[in-house]
Motif scaffolding. Structure first.
Motif, PDB file in Angstrom:
ATOM      1  N   VAL B  29       0.842  -1.189   0.000  1.00 10.03           N
ATOM      2  CA  VAL B  29       0.000   0.000   0.000  1.00 10.03           C
ATOM      3  C   VAL B  29       0.882   1.247   0.000  1.00 10.03           C
ATOM      4  CG1 VAL B  29      -0.273  -0.195   2.524  1.00 10.03           C
ATOM      5  CG2 VAL B  29      -1.874   1.227   1.210  1.00 10.03           C
ATOM      6  N   ASP B  30       0.579   2.165  -0.914  1.00  7.56           N
ATOM      7  CA  ASP B  30       1.278   3.438  -0.966  1.00  7.56           C
ATOM      8  C   ASP B  30       0.621   4.371   0.038  1.00  7.56           C
ATOM      9  OD1 ASP B  30       2.836   2.499  -3.004  1.00  7.56           O
ATOM     10  OD2 ASP B  30       1.629   3.402  -4.601  1.00  7.56           O
ATOM     11  N   CYS B  31       1.428   5.056   0.814  1.00  6.80           N
ATOM     12  CA  CYS B  31       0.913   5.817   1.934  1.00  6.80           C
ATOM     13  C   CYS B  31       1.646   7.153   1.981  1.00  6.80           C
ATOM     14  CB  CYS B  31       1.169   4.985   3.192  1.00  6.80           C
ATOM     15  SG  CYS B  31       0.379   5.552   4.662  1.00  6.80           S
ATOM     16  N   VAL B  32       0.913   8.223   1.772  1.00  8.53           N
ATOM     17  CA  VAL B  32       1.550   9.525   1.686  1.00  8.53           C
ATOM     18  C   VAL B  32       0.998  10.456   2.762  1.00  8.53           C
ATOM     19  CG1 VAL B  32      -0.088  10.615   0.054  1.00  8.53           C
ATOM     20  CG2 VAL B  32       2.322  11.284   0.009  1.00  8.53           C
ATOM     21  N   LEU B  33       1.884  11.257   3.319  1.00  8.84           N
ATOM     22  CA  LEU B  33       1.449  12.308   4.237  1.00  8.84           C
ATOM     23  C   LEU B  33       1.651  13.634   3.529  1.00  8.84           C
ATOM     24  CD1 LEU B  33       0.690  13.505   7.049  1.00  8.84           C
ATOM     25  CD2 LEU B  33       3.128  13.383   7.627  1.00  8.84           C
ATOM     26  N   CYS B  34       0.598  14.437   3.477  1.00  6.71           N
ATOM     27  CA  CYS B  34       0.776  15.743   2.858  1.00  6.71           C
ATOM     28  C   CYS B  34      -0.009  16.804   3.608  1.00  6.71           C
ATOM     29  CB  CYS B  34       0.410  15.719   1.377  1.00  6.71           C
ATOM     30  SG  CYS B  34      -1.026  14.794   0.932  1.00  6.71           S
ATOM     31  N   SER B  35       0.379  18.029   3.389  1.00  6.91           N
ATOM     32  CA  SER B  35      -0.438  19.112   3.914  1.00  6.91           C
ATOM     33  C   SER B  35      -1.240  19.642   2.736  1.00  6.91           C
ATOM     34  CB  SER B  35       0.424  20.195   4.550  1.00  6.91           C
ATOM     35  OG  SER B  35       1.027  20.975   3.553  1.00  6.91           O
ATOM     36  N   LYS B  93       0.876   4.042  10.700  1.00  7.62           N
ATOM     37  CA  LYS B  93       1.715   4.207  11.906  1.00  7.62           C
ATOM     38  C   LYS B  93       3.191   4.328  11.536  1.00  7.62           C
ATOM     39  CE  LYS B  93      -1.370   2.091  15.298  1.00  7.62           C
ATOM     40  NZ  LYS B  93      -1.735   0.809  15.945  1.00  7.62           N
ATOM     41  N   LYS B  94       3.604   3.526  10.560  1.00  6.38           N
ATOM     42  CA  LYS B  94       4.998   3.585  10.116  1.00  6.38           C
ATOM     43  C   LYS B  94       5.319   4.969   9.526  1.00  6.38           C
ATOM     44  CE  LYS B  94       6.722  -0.044   7.606  1.00  6.38           C
ATOM     45  NZ  LYS B  94       6.867  -0.750   6.296  1.00  6.38           N
ATOM     46  N   LEU B  95       4.407   5.464   8.724  1.00  5.81           N
ATOM     47  CA  LEU B  95       4.594   6.775   8.085  1.00  5.81           C
ATOM     48  C   LEU B  95       4.653   7.894   9.134  1.00  5.81           C
ATOM     49  CD1 LEU B  95       4.571   8.424   5.365  1.00  5.81           C
ATOM     50  CD2 LEU B  95       2.094   8.555   5.627  1.00  5.81           C
ATOM     51  N   ILE B  96       3.789   7.766  10.126  1.00  2.00           N
ATOM     52  CA  ILE B  96       3.729   8.749  11.206  1.00  2.00           C
ATOM     53  C   ILE B  96       5.045   8.772  11.996  1.00  2.00           C
ATOM     54  CG2 ILE B  96       2.589   9.164  13.460  1.00  2.00           C
ATOM     55  CD1 ILE B  96       0.883   9.962  11.144  1.00  2.00           C
ATOM     56  N   ARG B  97       5.520   7.562  12.308  1.00  8.21           N
ATOM     57  CA  ARG B  97       6.795   7.462  13.032  1.00  8.21           C
ATOM     58  C   ARG B  97       7.929   8.075  12.225  1.00  8.21           C
ATOM     59  NH1 ARG B  97       5.257   2.246  14.433  1.00  8.21           N
ATOM     60  NH2 ARG B  97       6.449   1.384  12.692  1.00  8.21           N
ATOM     61  N   LYS B  98       7.969   7.707  10.951  1.00  7.79           N
ATOM     62  CA  LYS B  98       9.023   8.211  10.068  1.00  7.79           C
ATOM     63  C   LYS B  98       8.969   9.739   9.992  1.00  7.79           C
ATOM     64  CE  LYS B  98      10.754   7.637   5.376  1.00  7.79           C
ATOM     65  NZ  LYS B  98      10.413   7.319   3.995  1.00  7.79           N
TER      66      LYS B  98
END
Lengths: 397, 397
Positions: B29-35, B93-98
């Motif tokens: 799964v591709d998981c992106v954090l953006c504003s 959770k992994k993305l958040i930690r990173k």
């Protein structure tokens, strides 16, 4: 902007709400129109109209095929998820016509969906341990085709938090039906039977509620096999038979759901052909009326045995109110009264002003109203969830 | 009350949004954090972090089994619907930690889910004629386990209105990537390839967008069979081979998706073993590098042939921007440039500041933001739907 729609809805004191319930009997969808004022303990519900919209021919068979554990297939399930919503929308339109109101006047729809698999027992799968459930009849399709905000999929949120996602009706029972004077039990006999125990003036943590085992599911199955009837109308087949003690013993020995401790829930995954057919083979000389009488008696026994094991020492109930299709089965009511004895009075729920047939559909109208009002509506002690949570997915029109 | 959560969210000018995309490749799964600031044409997106979280071992196989038309079973599908959400939550959770931020800072999650069946062609089923689709990875589970409002199931609402529920990316392309100076084409090469044609300064009705046919799906399948590799890294296998004209002819003759008119969408239901295996049997003497080269060339050809048939006479594109895993396949890019010729420049989409890998995940973050902002985000001309509508189901934490 669109989400103001939700705020306006939330602010509205009195709403016209449609509730939809299609249960394990798989023969149609119950569809109720009611007006709902306020929310939570202040909720006031007035039933305006109710219909049961039958499923198209052959749909039951296809739903059954796709409900058997490890059977069914992805194409059927994908199509059925859409098809059921179209059938639900037809039901809604029929109800609207019958009620002589316009779809635009409807504020909200709450839809349970059709359960095709309910696996509440936590099992390890990959590195995760969880129970799961699947309701089909996509609520966003209902929203788009009616133009009415629709809430659906009430069970998954509770299960995500470790609950069984069931039963959900006890919250409705609690806010709507708790008595100040009597310890009440509410028994709904749909495909499966579930009971809610409401201690007088109780708190959420006092509520006991769980599935007790079979409702009409085994009776219907026997009526089909023995009489080619969809169900035992008013319990007439059973009334003509005698209860066979040997078969009763075997049923009790066979069943391992009754003895399992709450929280618990069950479904067609357990009470199915595999459960009943071996016993029918063994007792194939028994008159068919006796078979129906005995299985109906077993259904009543399952309710009482659960009461004896898990309720009686905490709450002694005064009254038992029965709803659902099973409430019309006179033999079943008689056997319930027999098991519970003189200290507990058994009634049809209509006695306290709730339509026996419409009850579960009304429940999902009320649960939708709770969601839109921002109220959590699972009962963690009942479902086993870690915390209270707002149930359902909100689908805009 | 809870739905004020949505209003507050709607009012917030800048949000931290997570987008999740798990595509037809079924490997993670591709998981992106953006504003994201504002909405619609004023949307501004800044990518903060991106990960691809691999699926657990064996999950791909089970997903594949449950994606084959008329295969799979209800128990697997029910469990996978839950399981995928747990995997998605791990990815989040992994993305958040990173990213060294707290889950509480996240405002919104948009999740595409995993398509296990996409049947856009309208077929009669009982008395209804409709297309259908099924995405699993229940969004309300994501909401409950992260504590973040989650939007999911973007496709069903469009399909309820007669659309194909796909493609959805063109809306993102339209509000984010339209140029004032050039006619742009955006090509995403995931499992399937889809293209969006943006006329300079165009209106929604000028947009052309549809699936063009295979993306990496056939290349991956051959890489597996011939080299036991998950994919053709950078197009290196293809680079070593020669395009076989006879196989090209047979592929073109076999394919009947390329020639079908838009709106159209496709998936693993069409480009699968049944499509490729008979040709591999026939051409079993061809060097394996030639097979990969030819199938890669066919993938490029499919894009161009669609352009020639359905686009060129309406919009002559100036630039073609490629995203998705296929953008890293140098041989594929070379063949695209070959087919489109000198008048069209072929680039990796990174050229205009969008991460090629993250694009689809960003799209679902933006679509979630549109939903919460009350903006319809389907393009009726592109999907074939009767009207514009707000997509997705809103799941409260």
């Amino acid at each position: 902007m669109e989400s103001f729609r939700l705020i306006n809805l939330q602010k509205k004191k009195s709403k016209l709400v449609i509730g939809l319930m299609s249960g394990t009997s798989l023969d149609g969808v119950d569809c109720v129109l009611c007006s709902i004022k306020n929310s939570a303990f202040k909720t006031e519900v007035k039933q305006i109209n109710f219909i049961t919209h039958p499923f198209p021919n052959r749909l039951k068979e296809i739903l059954l095929e796709n409900s058997i554990p490890h059977k069914g297939n992805v194409t059927d399930i994908t199509k059925l998820n859409f098809l059921l919503s179209f059938v639900y929308v037809d039901a809604i339109k029929k109800l609207i016509r019958k009620s002589k109101i316009n779809m635009k006047e409807i504020d909200l729809i709450g839809s349970h969906g059709q359960t095709i698999q309910h696996l509440p027992g936590k099992e390890k799968y990959f590195n995760y341990k969880f129970g799961s459930t699947l309701q089909i009849g996509d609520p966003s399709i209902i929203a788009k085709l009616t133009g009415v905000t629709t809430i659906g999929d009430f069970r998954t949120g509770d299960m995500a938090l470790g609950g069984e996602g069931a039963p959900l009706v006890p919250y409705f029972d609690y806010i709507m039906l708790m008595s100040k004077k009597n310890n009440r039990a509410l028994l709904n006999v749909g495909g499966i039977s579930n009971i809610t125990i409401l201690k007088k003036n109780g708190k959420p943590n006092d509520i006991l509620a769980f599935d007790t085992g079979p409702g009409n599911i085994l009776i219907d199955s026997l009526s089909k096999k023995m009489f080619n009837a969809d169900y035992d109308k008013d319990g007439e087949f059973a009334e003509k038979g005698n209860i066979n003690e040997k078969l009763m013993k075997d049923l009790i020995r066979k069943d391992n759901f009754i003895l399992s401790k709450p929280p618990k829930s069950t479904g067609r995954e357990y009470y199915n052909e595999k459960f009943i057919q071996p016993l029918l083979n063994k007792f194939n000389r028994l008159p068919r009326y006796d078979l129906v009488a005995t299985i109906t008696n077993f259904t009543a026994y399952a309710v009482y045995r659960n009461y004896e094991l898990f309720v009686k020492n905490k709450v002694k109930i005064d009254k038992l109110y029965v709803s659902g299709g099973g409430a019309r089965n006179k033999f079943l009511l008689k056997q319930l009264q027999y098991y519970f004895g003189k200290s507990v009075k058994v009634f049809n729920i209509e006695k306290i002003g709730i339509s026996s047939d419409a009850k579960e559909a009304i429940c999902f109208a009320v649960l939708a109203n709770e969601t839109i009002s921002g109220n959590p509506s699972n009962l963690p002690k009942v479902t086993g969830a870690k915390r209270k949570t707002i149930l359902g997915k909100i689908c805009l029109p």
